[in-house]
Write an enzyme that holds these catalytic residues in place. Structure first.
Site, PDB file in Angstrom:
ATOM      1  N   ASN A  16      47.029  21.246   0.554  1.00 61.71           N
ATOM      2  CA  ASN A  16      48.371  21.535   0.022  1.00 61.71           C
ATOM      3  C   ASN A  16      49.245  20.284   0.045  1.00 61.71           C
ATOM      4  O   ASN A  16      50.046  20.076  -0.865  1.00 61.71           O
ATOM      5  CB  ASN A  16      49.030  22.681   0.797  1.00 61.71           C
ATOM      6  N   LEU A  95      56.265  27.469  16.176  1.00 60.41           N
ATOM      7  CA  LEU A  95      57.429  26.601  16.363  1.00 60.41           C
ATOM      8  C   LEU A  95      58.421  27.276  17.299  1.00 60.41           C
ATOM      9  O   LEU A  95      58.554  28.504  17.304  1.00 60.41           O
ATOM     10  CB  LEU A  95      58.080  26.335  15.001  1.00 60.41           C
ATOM     11  N   HIS A 111      51.509  30.557   3.051  1.00 61.52           N
ATOM     12  CA  HIS A 111      50.612  31.437   3.792  1.00 61.52           C
ATOM     13  C   HIS A 111      49.653  32.096   2.797  1.00 61.52           C
ATOM     14  O   HIS A 111      50.079  32.534   1.725  1.00 61.52           O
ATOM     15  CB  HIS A 111      51.434  32.493   4.536  1.00 61.52           C
ATOM     16  N   GLU A 145      60.173  34.960  13.483  1.00 65.36           N
ATOM     17  CA  GLU A 145      58.939  35.723  13.618  1.00 65.36           C
ATOM     18  C   GLU A 145      57.894  35.109  12.687  1.00 65.36           C
ATOM     19  O   GLU A 145      58.204  34.794  11.526  1.00 65.36           O
ATOM     20  CB  GLU A 145      59.217  37.173  13.209  1.00 65.36           C
ATOM     21  N   GLU A 174      43.374  27.684  -4.865  1.00 65.44           N
ATOM     22  CA  GLU A 174      43.746  27.123  -6.183  1.00 65.44           C
ATOM     23  C   GLU A 174      45.167  27.509  -6.548  1.00 65.44           C
ATOM     24  O   GLU A 174      45.906  26.714  -7.135  1.00 65.44           O
ATOM     25  CB  GLU A 174      42.828  27.697  -7.276  1.00 65.44           C
ATOM     26  N   GLU A 176      47.523  28.397  -4.325  1.00 63.61           N
ATOM     27  CA  GLU A 176      48.437  27.734  -3.377  1.00 63.61           C
ATOM     28  C   GLU A 176      48.870  26.389  -3.942  1.00 63.61           C
ATOM     29  O   GLU A 176      50.054  26.011  -3.856  1.00 63.61           O
ATOM     30  CB  GLU A 176      47.750  27.519  -2.019  1.00 63.61           C
TER      31      GLU A 176
HETATM   32  C1  GAR Z   1      46.040  27.066   3.609  1.00 64.52           C
HETATM   33  O1  GAR Z   1      45.221  28.082   3.077  1.00 64.52           O
HETATM   34  C2  GAR Z   1      47.349  27.619   4.095  1.00 64.52           C
HETATM   35  O2  GAR Z   1      47.827  28.681   3.294  1.00 64.52           O
HETATM   36  C3  GAR Z   1      46.972  28.131   5.467  1.00 64.52           C
HETATM   37  O3  GAR Z   1      46.115  27.138   5.979  1.00 64.52           O
HETATM   38  C4  GAR Z   1      45.450  26.503   4.904  1.00 64.52           C
HETATM   39  C5  GAR Z   1      45.701  25.013   5.011  1.00 64.52           C
HETATM   40  O4  GAR Z   1      44.937  24.314   4.077  1.00 64.52           O
HETATM   41  N1  GAR Z   1      48.105  28.323   6.293  1.00 64.52           N
HETATM   42  C6  GAR Z   1      48.223  29.303   7.192  1.00 64.52           C
HETATM   43  O5  GAR Z   1      47.343  30.108   7.392  1.00 64.52           O
HETATM   44  C7  GAR Z   1      49.547  29.327   7.927  1.00 64.52           C
HETATM   45  N2  GAR Z   1      49.729  30.581   8.576  1.00 64.52           N
HETATM   46  P1  GAR Z   1      45.254  22.812   3.733  1.00 64.52           P
HETATM   47  O6  GAR Z   1      45.302  22.066   5.070  1.00 64.52           O
HETATM   48  O7  GAR Z   1      44.085  22.375   2.892  1.00 64.52           O
HETATM   49  O8  GAR Z   1      46.559  22.764   3.002  1.00 64.52           O
END
Ligand code: GAR
Length: 218
Positions: A16, A95, A111, A145, A174, A176
């Site tokens: 991301n 956090l 997420h 939360e 993809e 995301e």
């Molecule tokens: C992603 O799928 C993101 O949505 C998820 O971790 C992955 C990170 O991928 N985040 C969570 O689950 C947060 N609760 P990346 O390091 O390749 O971006």
């Protein structure tokens, strides 16, 4: 054009982060990455930051006596870089309330589910176990939360009969990479506001007709 100054927090792969690097490489995109922070020294995303010539920093959580001390160090680094929006991108640490308060309405997260469903970890395993017909991803402002807060953008993907957690996660990833830069752009353009009910409102939202159906009608 003044560009919104982004601080991106990562813990791992950083795909991301990469999507944001690619979006911000376009000089007409209204945001720029000014600081990348990883809490893990071995995060693969750090290599992506280096390759893009971005300032990156390791703030190793194991070196701090408690969560607030670790969070204060991150706030200091983000403020030194004059960060205006913190983007959590696969940042896998909870956090402190203090940190979340400090960055309220100035921190977003991505997420891999259609929140408020399937908060937490091992999301796609649970989606498959429940037989959900759609899965997806959400970009939202961060509240105290875990995995809550005003929703800015979501994308839905169909769950297929033969999906595994990995195949579903790949289909979602993809999306995301599309919605994270989109959400940042909407914020940078000043089009996102938070109403009295703590919902994100988007100005100039085009109307999309139709409904989604899965499994599709034969
Ligand atoms: C992603 O799928 C993101 O949505 C998820 O971790 C992955 C990170 O991928 N985040 C969570 O689950 C947060 N609760 P990346 O390091 O390749 O971006």
């Amino acid at each position: 054009m003044t560009r919104l100054r982004l601080g991106v927090l990562i813990s791992g792969r950083g795909s991301n982060l990469q999507a944001l690097i690619e979006a911000t490489a376009d000089p007409t995109y209204p945001a720029e990455i000014v600081q990348v922070i990883s809490n893990r020294p071995d995060a693969a995303g750090l290599t992506r930051a280096e390759a893009a010539g971005l300032p990156s920093l390791i703030v190793d959580h194991t070196a701090f006596p408690d969560r607030p001390a670790f969070d204060r160090e991150m706030t200091q680094a983000l403020e030194e870089a004059s960060v205006e929006l913190v983007c959590l991108a696969g940042f896998m640490r909870l956090l402190s309330d203090e940190f979340v308060d400090h960055w309220r309405d100035r921190m977003i997260n991505i997420h891999p589910s259609l929140l408020p469903a399937f908060k937490g970890l091992e999301v796609q395993e649970r989606v498959l176990a429940r037989g959900a017909r759609f899965a997806g991803c959400t970009v939202h402002y961060v509240r105290k939360e875990m995995d809550t807060g005003p929703i800015i953008a979501q994308a839905a993907v169909p769950v297929r009969a033969d999906d595994t957690a990995d195949s579903l996660a790949a289909r979602i990833l993809e999306q995301e990479h599309r919605i994270y830069p989109l959400a940042v752009r909407l914020i940078a353009e000043g089009r996102v506001s938070i109403d009295a009910g703590d919902r994100a409102r988007i100005a100039d939202w085009p109307t999309v007709p139709g409904v989604l159906l899965n499994p599709p009608e034969a």
